[in-house]
Design a protein around this motif. Structure first.
Motif, PDB file in Angstrom:
ATOM      1  N   GLU A 127       0.918  -0.892   0.087  1.00  0.00           N
ATOM      2  CA  GLU A 127       0.120  -0.112  -0.327  1.00  0.00           C
ATOM      3  C   GLU A 127       0.529   1.230  -0.431  1.00  0.00           C
ATOM      4  O   GLU A 127       1.708   1.345   0.712  1.00  0.00           O
ATOM      5  CB  GLU A 127      -0.883  -0.033   1.370  1.00  0.00           C
ATOM      6  CG  GLU A 127      -1.170   0.843   1.236  1.00  0.00           C
ATOM      7  CD  GLU A 127      -2.858   1.842   0.427  1.00  0.00           C
ATOM      8  OE1 GLU A 127      -1.997   2.359  -1.064  1.00  0.00           O
ATOM      9  OE2 GLU A 127      -3.636   1.500   0.392  1.00  0.00           O
ATOM     10  N   TYR A 128       0.804   1.786  -1.506  1.00  0.00           N
ATOM     11  CA  TYR A 128       2.439   3.095  -1.119  1.00  0.00           C
ATOM     12  C   TYR A 128       1.106   4.124  -1.184  1.00  0.00           C
ATOM     13  O   TYR A 128       1.867   5.612  -1.642  1.00  0.00           O
ATOM     14  CB  TYR A 128       2.835   2.885  -2.446  1.00  0.00           C
ATOM     15  CG  TYR A 128       3.532   1.880  -2.961  1.00  0.00           C
ATOM     16  CD1 TYR A 128       4.046   0.982  -1.427  1.00  0.00           C
ATOM     17  CD2 TYR A 128       2.593   0.590  -2.851  1.00  0.00           C
ATOM     18  CE1 TYR A 128       5.539  -0.239  -1.583  1.00  0.00           C
ATOM     19  CE2 TYR A 128       3.460  -0.660  -3.352  1.00  0.00           C
ATOM     20  CZ  TYR A 128       4.781  -1.142  -2.534  1.00  0.00           C
ATOM     21  OH  TYR A 128       5.256  -1.813  -2.813  1.00  0.00           O
ATOM     22  N   VAL A 129      -0.603   4.325  -1.212  1.00  0.00           N
ATOM     23  CA  VAL A 129      -1.130   5.995  -1.222  1.00  0.00           C
ATOM     24  C   VAL A 129      -0.493   6.575  -2.200  1.00  0.00           C
ATOM     25  O   VAL A 129      -0.822   7.768  -2.096  1.00  0.00           O
ATOM     26  CB  VAL A 129      -0.734   6.319   0.023  1.00  0.00           C
ATOM     27  CG1 VAL A 129      -2.230   6.994   0.686  1.00  0.00           C
ATOM     28  CG2 VAL A 129      -0.863   5.130   1.081  1.00  0.00           C
ATOM     29  N   PHE A 205       6.540   8.612  -1.291  1.00  0.00           N
ATOM     30  CA  PHE A 205       7.535   6.312  -1.258  1.00  0.00           C
ATOM     31  C   PHE A 205       7.927   6.459  -2.446  1.00  0.00           C
ATOM     32  O   PHE A 205       8.312   5.826  -2.736  1.00  0.00           O
ATOM     33  CB  PHE A 205       6.478   5.237  -1.194  1.00  0.00           C
ATOM     34  CG  PHE A 205       5.435   5.185   0.153  1.00  0.00           C
ATOM     35  CD1 PHE A 205       6.175   4.599   1.411  1.00  0.00           C
ATOM     36  CD2 PHE A 205       4.352   5.796   0.387  1.00  0.00           C
ATOM     37  CE1 PHE A 205       5.527   4.604   2.718  1.00  0.00           C
ATOM     38  CE2 PHE A 205       3.518   5.901   1.636  1.00  0.00           C
ATOM     39  CZ  PHE A 205       4.618   5.411   2.646  1.00  0.00           C
ATOM     40  N   ARG A 206       7.017   6.759  -3.350  1.00  0.00           N
ATOM     41  CA  ARG A 206       8.331   6.710  -4.930  1.00  0.00           C
ATOM     42  C   ARG A 206       9.739   7.539  -4.391  1.00  0.00           C
ATOM     43  O   ARG A 206      10.329   7.200  -5.483  1.00  0.00           O
ATOM     44  CB  ARG A 206       7.738   8.583  -5.901  1.00  0.00           C
ATOM     45  CG  ARG A 206       5.957   7.339  -6.533  1.00  0.00           C
ATOM     46  CD  ARG A 206       5.471   8.990  -7.495  1.00  0.00           C
ATOM     47  NE  ARG A 206       4.230   8.346  -8.262  1.00  0.00           N
ATOM     48  CZ  ARG A 206       3.593   8.811  -7.407  1.00  0.00           C
ATOM     49  NH1 ARG A 206       3.228   9.543  -6.410  1.00  0.00           N
ATOM     50  NH2 ARG A 206       2.281   8.674  -8.397  1.00  0.00           N
ATOM     51  N   GLY A 207       9.614   9.124  -3.849  1.00  0.00           N
ATOM     52  CA  GLY A 207      11.278   8.978  -3.421  1.00  0.00           C
ATOM     53  C   GLY A 207      11.979   8.433  -2.586  1.00  0.00           C
ATOM     54  O   GLY A 207      13.064   7.913  -3.149  1.00  0.00           O
ATOM     55  N   HIS A 236       7.670  -0.212  -8.317  1.00  0.00           N
ATOM     56  CA  HIS A 236       8.893  -1.079  -8.696  1.00  0.00           C
ATOM     57  C   HIS A 236       9.831  -0.596 -10.145  1.00  0.00           C
ATOM     58  O   HIS A 236      11.335  -0.598 -10.453  1.00  0.00           O
ATOM     59  CB  HIS A 236       7.926  -2.061  -9.879  1.00  0.00           C
ATOM     60  CG  HIS A 236       9.157  -2.871 -10.244  1.00  0.00           C
ATOM     61  ND1 HIS A 236       9.195  -3.303 -11.888  1.00  0.00           N
ATOM     62  CD2 HIS A 236      10.302  -4.116 -10.078  1.00  0.00           C
ATOM     63  CE1 HIS A 236       9.923  -4.197 -12.566  1.00  0.00           C
ATOM     64  NE2 HIS A 236      10.797  -4.447 -11.723  1.00  0.00           N
ATOM     65  N   LYS A 237       8.821   0.416 -11.333  1.00  0.00           N
ATOM     66  CA  LYS A 237       9.618   1.036 -12.173  1.00  0.00           C
ATOM     67  C   LYS A 237      10.544   2.394 -11.043  1.00  0.00           C
ATOM     68  O   LYS A 237      11.811   2.850 -12.182  1.00  0.00           O
ATOM     69  CB  LYS A 237       8.908   1.496 -13.422  1.00  0.00           C
ATOM     70  CG  LYS A 237       8.383   3.302 -12.990  1.00  0.00           C
ATOM     71  CD  LYS A 237       7.519   3.819 -13.545  1.00  0.00           C
ATOM     72  CE  LYS A 237       6.266   5.146 -13.246  1.00  0.00           C
ATOM     73  NZ  LYS A 237       5.910   5.462 -14.362  1.00  0.00           N
ATOM     74  N   LEU A 238      10.548   2.963 -10.141  1.00  0.00           N
ATOM     75  CA  LEU A 238      12.063   3.217  -9.778  1.00  0.00           C
ATOM     76  C   LEU A 238      13.152   2.985  -9.133  1.00  0.00           C
ATOM     77  O   LEU A 238      13.910   3.983  -8.469  1.00  0.00           O
ATOM     78  CB  LEU A 238      10.504   4.046  -9.059  1.00  0.00           C
ATOM     79  CG  LEU A 238       9.575   5.217  -9.143  1.00  0.00           C
ATOM     80  CD1 LEU A 238       8.645   5.423  -8.388  1.00  0.00           C
ATOM     81  CD2 LEU A 238      10.375   6.103  -9.715  1.00  0.00           C
ATOM     82  N   MET A 239      12.810   1.836  -8.658  1.00  0.00           N
ATOM     83  CA  MET A 239      14.046   1.388  -7.997  1.00  0.00           C
ATOM     84  C   MET A 239      14.851   0.279  -9.741  1.00  0.00           C
ATOM     85  O   MET A 239      14.511  -0.475 -10.096  1.00  0.00           O
ATOM     86  CB  MET A 239      13.079  -0.461  -7.253  1.00  0.00           C
ATOM     87  CG  MET A 239      12.199   0.366  -5.838  1.00  0.00           C
ATOM     88  SD  MET A 239      11.058  -0.836  -5.304  1.00  0.00           S
ATOM     89  CE  MET A 239      11.894  -1.499  -4.622  1.00  0.00           C
ATOM     90  N   ARG A 240      16.290   0.647  -7.893  1.00  0.00           N
ATOM     91  CA  ARG A 240      16.974   0.355  -9.102  1.00  0.00           C
ATOM     92  C   ARG A 240      17.642  -1.531 -10.046  1.00  0.00           C
ATOM     93  O   ARG A 240      17.863  -1.752 -10.239  1.00  0.00           O
ATOM     94  CB  ARG A 240      18.341   0.856  -9.077  1.00  0.00           C
ATOM     95  CG  ARG A 240      17.873   2.238  -9.447  1.00  0.00           C
ATOM     96  CD  ARG A 240      19.367   3.504  -8.879  1.00  0.00           C
ATOM     97  NE  ARG A 240      19.140   3.738  -7.652  1.00  0.00           N
ATOM     98  CZ  ARG A 240      19.642   4.175  -6.754  1.00  0.00           C
ATOM     99  NH1 ARG A 240      20.949   4.740  -7.161  1.00  0.00           N
ATOM    100  NH2 ARG A 240      19.565   5.283  -5.791  1.00  0.00           N
TER     101      ARG A 240
END
Length: 275
Positions: A127-129, A205-207, A236-240
Motif C-alpha cells: 500500500e503506497y497511497v 513512497f516514490r521518493g 517497481h519502475k523507480l527501483m534500481r
C-alpha cells in the motif's frame, strides 16, 4: 512463535514475535497496521524450518483505551525505529525484510534509512497511497482514505465512522483471514488507526523507492481489491535492482494463509538468490 514485549525508544510497549533457533539467516515481516501478531502464524510456520523469523505489532493502535496519543506518535520514522528496537532485542544485525500491505511502506522507509540492516527487500501487495494517480488507486483505497481522514479528526468523528462502518459491514466473510478487520472493531482502535493513516499517507513512497539499491522483489495480484497491480508497477519502475511478480489469481491475503502460492513465490525467490 515466541511473543515478548519491549519498550520503544519513546517509552511505549511494543509486542513482537520471534523464533529462537539461531539460524544463519533471519526474515523480518513488517505487518500491516493494526493487526494482531497471531495473524503472522502461517508465515512463521512456513519459513521457520529454514530461517529465524521476527515480526511485531504496530505501535499503540491496539493498546488499551485511555492512552494519550498524538499524530507525532505515529510518524513513519517511529515505526522504523520500532523495527530497529525489535531487531536489537532479537540480536539481529542484518535480515531479509518482507513488508506486507502498509508494512511495505515501512519496509521501504527502513531500507532507505538503515540500508545496512537489510540484505534483501521483499514487498508484498504494498500500500503506497498513490492517491494522485487514478490508475494506481482502487475503490477500496479511495473509500478508506475518505473514512479514515474523517475518523482522524477527533474521537467524535471517529465514532460517526465507527457506527457507519459497523452498520454496513457484513457479519461474516469466510474468504478473509479472521482478525483482519481488528482496527474497526473498537472505537479507540479506529481513531488511532486513522491518525496513523494520516501520518503514513504523508510519506513520499516514490521518493523512497528511488533511494533503494537493495536486491528486491515486489509481489502483486490481479484479484487484489485493496491495492492494485499498477501501484506496484509504479514503485517497481523507480527501483534500481528489483524484480516484479504478478499473480493473476492472487487476492490481498495469501501471505496470511497456510501453504499459499504467495509464500511459495517468496520461498522460490529466496532459494534462487542463494544458488
Amino acid at each position: 512463535m515466541l511473543v515478548k514485549t519491549e519498550l520503544t525508544h519513546d517509552g511505549f510497549p511494543l509486542k513482537y514475535a520471534y523464533t529462537n533457533a539461531s539460524r544463519q539467516e533471519c526474515i523480518v515481516l513488517a505487518m500491516p497496521f493494526g493487526l494482531r501478531i497471531e495473524l503472522a502464524d502461517a508465515f512463521f510456520r512456513f519459513y521457520q524450518p529454514h530461517y529465524d523469523i521476527v515480526s511485531w505489532e504496530s505501535r499503540l493502535i491496539l493498546d488499551p483505551p485511555g492512552l494519550e496519543t498524538s499524530l507525532d506518535n505515529f510518524a513513519v520514522e517511529n515505526h522504523v525505529k520500532d523495527l530497529v528496537t525489535v531487531l536489537r532485542a532479537c540480536q539481529v544485525s542484518r535480515a531479509i525484510l518482507v513488508g506486507y500491505c502498509s508494512g511495505a511502506g515501512i519496509a521501504l522507509a527502513a531500507a532507505s534509512r538503515f540500508p545496512k540492516l537489510v540484505s534483501t527487500l521483499i514487498l508484498v501487495h504494498g500500500e503506497y497511497v498513490l492517491l494522485d494517480d487514478e490508475s494506481c488507486t482502487t475503490q477500496f483505497a479511495e473509500d478508506m482514505d475518505r473514512l479514515l481522514s474523517v475518523a482522524a479528526k477527533s474521537e467524535g468523528h471517529a465514532r460517526q465512522v465507527f457506527e457507519k462502518v459497523n452498520s454496513e459491514r457484513p457479519l461474516t466473510n469466510n474468504n478473509l483471514p479472521k482478525g483482519i478487520d481488528m482496527p474497526f472493531t473498537k472505537l479507540h482502535y479506529l481513531h488511532r488507526h486513522a491518525m496513523n493513516y494520516l501520518a503514513y499517507k504523508a510519506i513520499d513512497f516514490r521518493g523512497l523507492a528511488q533511494s533503494i539499491t537493495h536486491r528486491s522483489l515486489l509481489l502483486t495480484g490481479n484479484k487484489d481489491a485493496q491495492v492494485n497491480v499498477e501501484s506496484t508497477r509504479e514503485i517497481h519502475k523507480l527501483m534500481r535492482n528489483a524484480e516484479i511478480y504478478v499473480d493473476i489469481n492472487a487476492d490481498h491475503y495469501g501471505i496470511l494463509r497456510e501453504d499459499s502460492k504467495t509464500l511459495a513465490v517468496l520461498w522460490n525467490y529466496l532459494t534462487a538468490q542463494q544458488s
